[in-house]
Design a protein around this motif. Structure first.
Motif, PDB file in Angstrom:
ATOM      1  N   VAL A 159       0.815  -1.309  -0.095  1.00  0.00           N
ATOM      2  CA  VAL A 159      -0.020   0.015   0.059  1.00  0.00           C
ATOM      3  C   VAL A 159       0.763   1.199   0.038  1.00  0.00           C
ATOM      4  CG1 VAL A 159      -2.140  -1.061   1.089  1.00  0.00           C
ATOM      5  CG2 VAL A 159      -0.342  -0.253   2.529  1.00  0.00           C
ATOM      6  N   ALA A 160       2.246   1.054  -0.019  1.00  0.00           N
ATOM      7  CA  ALA A 160       2.992   1.942  -0.237  1.00  0.00           C
ATOM      8  C   ALA A 160       4.438   1.214  -0.747  1.00  0.00           C
ATOM      9  CB  ALA A 160       3.333   2.893   1.076  1.00  0.00           C
ATOM     10  N   GLY A 161       5.213   2.102  -1.553  1.00  0.00           N
ATOM     11  CA  GLY A 161       6.455   1.780  -1.924  1.00  0.00           C
ATOM     12  C   GLY A 161       7.635   2.040  -1.029  1.00  0.00           C
ATOM     13  N   PRO A 162       8.465   1.377  -1.553  1.00  0.00           N
ATOM     14  CA  PRO A 162       9.858   1.491  -0.604  1.00  0.00           C
ATOM     15  C   PRO A 162      10.245   2.962  -0.310  1.00  0.00           C
ATOM     16  CG  PRO A 162      10.599   0.569  -2.810  1.00  0.00           C
ATOM     17  CD  PRO A 162       9.136   0.708  -2.903  1.00  0.00           C
ATOM     18  N   ASP A 163      10.833   3.147   0.610  1.00  0.00           N
ATOM     19  CA  ASP A 163      11.549   4.567   0.912  1.00  0.00           C
ATOM     20  C   ASP A 163      10.701   5.526   1.232  1.00  0.00           C
ATOM     21  OD1 ASP A 163      14.287   2.879   0.940  1.00  0.00           O
ATOM     22  OD2 ASP A 163      14.208   3.216  -1.605  1.00  0.00           O
ATOM     23  N   GLN A 164       9.929   5.601   2.090  1.00  0.00           N
ATOM     24  CA  GLN A 164       8.763   6.534   1.991  1.00  0.00           C
ATOM     25  C   GLN A 164       9.572   7.776   2.814  1.00  0.00           C
ATOM     26  OE1 GLN A 164       4.733   5.710   4.083  1.00  0.00           O
ATOM     27  NE2 GLN A 164       5.447   3.620   3.832  1.00  0.00           N
ATOM     28  N   SER A 165       9.252   8.858   2.524  1.00  0.00           N
ATOM     29  CA  SER A 165       9.823  10.284   2.828  1.00  0.00           C
ATOM     30  C   SER A 165       9.006  11.261   2.719  1.00  0.00           C
ATOM     31  CB  SER A 165      11.292  10.595   2.144  1.00  0.00           C
ATOM     32  OG  SER A 165      10.604  10.751   0.787  1.00  0.00           O
ATOM     33  N   GLU A 166       9.227  12.503   3.331  1.00  0.00           N
ATOM     34  CA  GLU A 166       8.052  13.548   3.073  1.00  0.00           C
ATOM     35  C   GLU A 166       8.043  14.157   1.552  1.00  0.00           C
ATOM     36  OE1 GLU A 166       8.567  18.034   4.766  1.00  0.00           O
ATOM     37  OE2 GLU A 166       9.419  16.496   6.134  1.00  0.00           O
ATOM     38  N   GLU A 167       9.314  13.639   0.798  1.00  0.00           N
ATOM     39  CA  GLU A 167       9.371  13.884  -0.453  1.00  0.00           C
ATOM     40  C   GLU A 167       8.295  12.684  -1.227  1.00  0.00           C
ATOM     41  OE1 GLU A 167      11.965  14.437  -4.503  1.00  0.00           O
ATOM     42  OE2 GLU A 167      12.987  13.847  -2.333  1.00  0.00           O
ATOM     43  N   HIS A 168       8.436  11.751  -0.871  1.00  0.00           N
ATOM     44  CA  HIS A 168       7.866  10.657  -1.370  1.00  0.00           C
ATOM     45  C   HIS A 168       6.834   9.887  -0.272  1.00  0.00           C
ATOM     46  CE1 HIS A 168      11.322  10.460  -4.505  1.00  0.00           C
ATOM     47  NE2 HIS A 168      10.040  10.474  -5.073  1.00  0.00           N
ATOM     48  N   PRO A 169       5.607  10.590   0.033  1.00  0.00           N
ATOM     49  CA  PRO A 169       4.935   9.782   1.239  1.00  0.00           C
ATOM     50  C   PRO A 169       4.314   8.581   0.934  1.00  0.00           C
ATOM     51  CG  PRO A 169       3.902  11.837   0.044  1.00  0.00           C
ATOM     52  CD  PRO A 169       5.334  11.819  -0.377  1.00  0.00           C
TER      53      PRO A 169
END
Lengths: 227, 227
Positions: free
Chosen positions: B16-26
């Motif tokens: 339900v989310a890809g790898p390496d979540q970040s503020e840029e890539h929520p």
């Protein structure tokens, strides 16, 4: 060219077999729930020597899975008999003397073995020189018909990563197995791109058919979108 | 009693989310593909200040997701701002000054914080005393309407394992993310039993609605089957 097609029942949490697979539990503990949509069907019972059974929205799906292919490829684990060299006590698969394939079956293994001819047209060939070779031999044996990829998860992952799988029919069952063999795991980059082709709602299962999206299709889609 | 409902887009391989979540890539790297079915819809664009857009088989699904609930519960990771105590530079969520919720939102966290009132009826409440408390407060705030569980994966797993989730709408997209946050993971025994309620085929997505099968339903199903 004939297609390589996969049909697999998958739990909502992504497993195609439950945990602790064994000779007694070839589908792992709880894995039999994966096929509860299939087993009561008339279309299934007829091909497995049974009578009666249900007819519902899964019937054409089951008929498509059970017929229309000229050869099958499967992994060693799906053929069974444990890992490693073939034991002296001969293991002839899970399906008895008259397996439901009725065509040549190519088993991926690292351990050579003579072909095993059983009743009803099913002969198991043991292929030790890789997935491309197995596919080539299966295509030749299928005589223009499609080739079925039987499973298990590991064999599917290899064909998927190699970009050799043309079509997947995933039957999503409303079950959470919590562990076992995950179908979509260990996929290498670049991961295959898919196109959703067809969805069939049936009692206790959702069948979704996907086709491989080739690079030229991706480009064409983009052009269409940009136009 | 009002229901606790989940709506999530999930890749075919369960993320339900890809790898390496970040503020840029929520949503993690590649995670934006999960909502490609939703973003072009008129029903979505209207609630997010946009105009135009498509109408297709996903439209009623999107309308059901975006409306009809009186409160939302979400995990800290979905609200964002990184793990750990709240930073001095105030993080007010990913949604700007006028979030698309328009009702009270209850954020599960271990770190107390004053309620955050934004425009358009959205107030974020930070709940530190557990999922049951959050659900109780959300139900009270929803005034008889259903409560939406927004995600992410970890919050869903907690509610699912606790048997508190009444309904799940899983939108399966034809994408293999290969890594990230798995929705159905870490599920404790006894795992919830599900019933497939509805399937909707739409362009580039399959929506499947599941309801929790309560122990009395299991018994009733069995009786019916045995009769």
């Amino acid at each position: 060219m004939s297609k390589l097609r996969l049909s697999m029942s998958m739990s909502l949490d992504g497993f195609v077999a439950g945990p602790d697979q064994s000779e007694e539990h070839p589908l792992g503990v709880g894995g039999e729930q994966l096929h509860q949509w299939l087993l009561p069907l008339k279309a299934f019972r007829e091909t497995h020597g049974g009578e009666g059974g249900e007819v519902n929205a899964s019937t054409p799906i089951a008929e498509g899975i059970l017929g229309g292919t000229g050869a099958t490829i499967m992994g060693r684990n799906m053929f069974g008999g444990g890992p490693g060299p073939w034991a002296e006590k001969r293991w002839n698969g899970f399906w008895g003397d008259d397996p439901p394939y009725h065509h040549p079956v190519f088993v991926l293994t690292r351990f050579p073995r003579e072909p095993l001819e059983l009743h009803g047209g099913t002969t198991f060939h043991f292929i030790t020189d890789g997935i491309e070779s197995a596919l080539e031999q299966a295509r030749a044996a299928a005589g223009g018909n499609d080739v079925s990829l039987g499973g298990g998860a590991n064999a599917v992952q290899q064909y998927l990563s190699a970009g050799l799988l043309d079509e997947m029919l995933i039957s999503v069952v409303p079950v959470l197995l919590g562990g076992g063999a995950r179908l979509f795991d260990n996929l290498e980059e670049p991961r295959p791109r898919l196109r959703q082709v067809e969805v069939v709602e049936a009692p206790g299962v959702t069948h979704i058919r996907y086709a491989r999206l080739d690079p030229q299709d991706v480009a064409a889609n983009k052009e269409e979108h940009d136009a």
